[in-house]
Write a protein that holds these residues in place. Structure first.
Motif, PDB file in Angstrom:
ATOM      1  N   GLN A   9       0.807  -1.215   0.000  1.00 21.40           N
ATOM      2  CA  GLN A   9       0.000   0.000   0.000  1.00 21.40           C
ATOM      3  C   GLN A   9       0.840   1.265   0.000  1.00 21.40           C
ATOM      4  N   ALA A  10       2.016   1.191   0.587  1.00 23.03           N
ATOM      5  CA  ALA A  10       2.854   2.390   0.686  1.00 23.03           C
ATOM      6  C   ALA A  10       4.284   1.999   1.022  1.00 23.03           C
ATOM      7  N   ARG A  53       7.854   4.176   2.202  1.00 19.00           N
ATOM      8  CA  ARG A  53       8.427   5.484   2.527  1.00 19.00           C
ATOM      9  C   ARG A  53       9.869   5.278   2.975  1.00 19.00           C
ATOM     10  N   TRP A 100       9.693   2.330   5.794  1.00 17.63           N
ATOM     11  CA  TRP A 100       8.580   1.506   6.244  1.00 17.63           C
ATOM     12  C   TRP A 100       7.641   1.225   5.092  1.00 17.63           C
ATOM     13  N   CYS A 115       3.703  -0.333   4.223  1.00 19.27           N
ATOM     14  CA  CYS A 115       2.363  -0.716   4.684  1.00 19.27           C
ATOM     15  C   CYS A 115       1.825  -1.774   3.732  1.00 19.27           C
ATOM     16  N   GLN A 118      -3.415  -6.228   8.496  1.00 21.10           N
ATOM     17  CA  GLN A 118      -2.829  -4.929   8.131  1.00 21.10           C
ATOM     18  C   GLN A 118      -1.450  -4.860   8.788  1.00 21.10           C
ATOM     19  N   THR A 135       2.465  -2.903   9.332  1.00 18.81           N
ATOM     20  CA  THR A 135       3.500  -1.884   9.192  1.00 18.81           C
ATOM     21  C   THR A 135       4.849  -2.568   9.397  1.00 18.81           C
TER      22      THR A 135
END
Lengths: 151, 151
Positions: B84-85, B87, B94, B96, B115, B117
């Motif tokens: 999802q992401a 960074r 990190w 997601c 979900q 991280t």
């Protein structure tokens, strides 16, 4: 923490600054204050947020709207925060917390236990939240829940 | 990904390297391989891990034991990962993800939506996992679950 009570930032360690930013986040939450919540988050399209049981929110606009929605539907919230770990790596930091969140919403009292990963980035000496992942914990939590944030 | 199939690290962007490290983590999980799991984690006392519904695990020894326990009690696992992401900030990153984890344990088939991280740190050009926070998601997840990791 009101700004006049803050310690001199020049005398604070980076860990103290990160923990202060972390506390500012919970103060914003307890005060149901959008102004304080806006001040602690980096307002970028790449910030992310997971509220307990919610899907991932992507970007500051979605994150801001979620807090607004939560604040509008909550009349009272108190958060007891237990700090479990702080890690700083250059201009990034993350904090692991347990939270006991007690709320009054629509005249209903509720209390939930939450496990949180908060990620911060430093910009011009100030730490901003860039990621908040909160998920339900089995109650009661395993260790000292820390003290209530209210002074 | 077998090492002979890896691209030349010098030609990869940092984001590609982070995503490769992230995939290596899920490959270790699917292969129920402690050797691969040990290779992807930074083996430090300050690394942290939250499995869905578990309390926070603190330090590599506790994290390693948790994976060993999970692997010993699992005969088959497949993970469909949706990124999802991503960074990257200096030597931290990190990711997601959503995960659909299908397992066979004690002859029982189970499927959960998660979900996650994942936080990584870079050491000598290599990205290592330092934090994994996974929590239950309401099923089904909201977007394309991505493709199964198995090639």
């Amino acid at each position: 923490m009101p700004s006049e009570l803050r310690r001199n930032p020049k005398l604070m360690t980076e860990e103290e600054k990160v923990l202060e930013a972390n506390q500012d986040f919970y103060t914003a939450l307890q005060d149901l204050s959008m102004e304080k919540m806006e001040a602690i988050w980096l307002q970028e399209s790449w910030v992310r947020c997971v509220h307990p049981g919610w899907n991932l929110l992507e970007g500051w606009e979605a994150v801001r709207e979620s807090w607004q929605q939560i604040f509008e539907n909550t009349t009272f919230v108190r958060v007891a925060v237990g700090i479990q770990a702080v890690r700083i790596e250059n201009t990034s930091a993350w904090v692991c917390c347990t939270e006991k969140i007690s709320t009054v919403a629509e005249d209903r009292f509720d209390s939930v236990y939450v496990q949180t990963t908060n990620i911060f980035e430093r910009r011009n000496g100030t730490w901003y939240m860039v990621h908040h992942h909160a998920s339900a914990l089995p109650a009661p939590w395993p260790q000292d829940p820390g003290s209530d944030l209210v002074q």
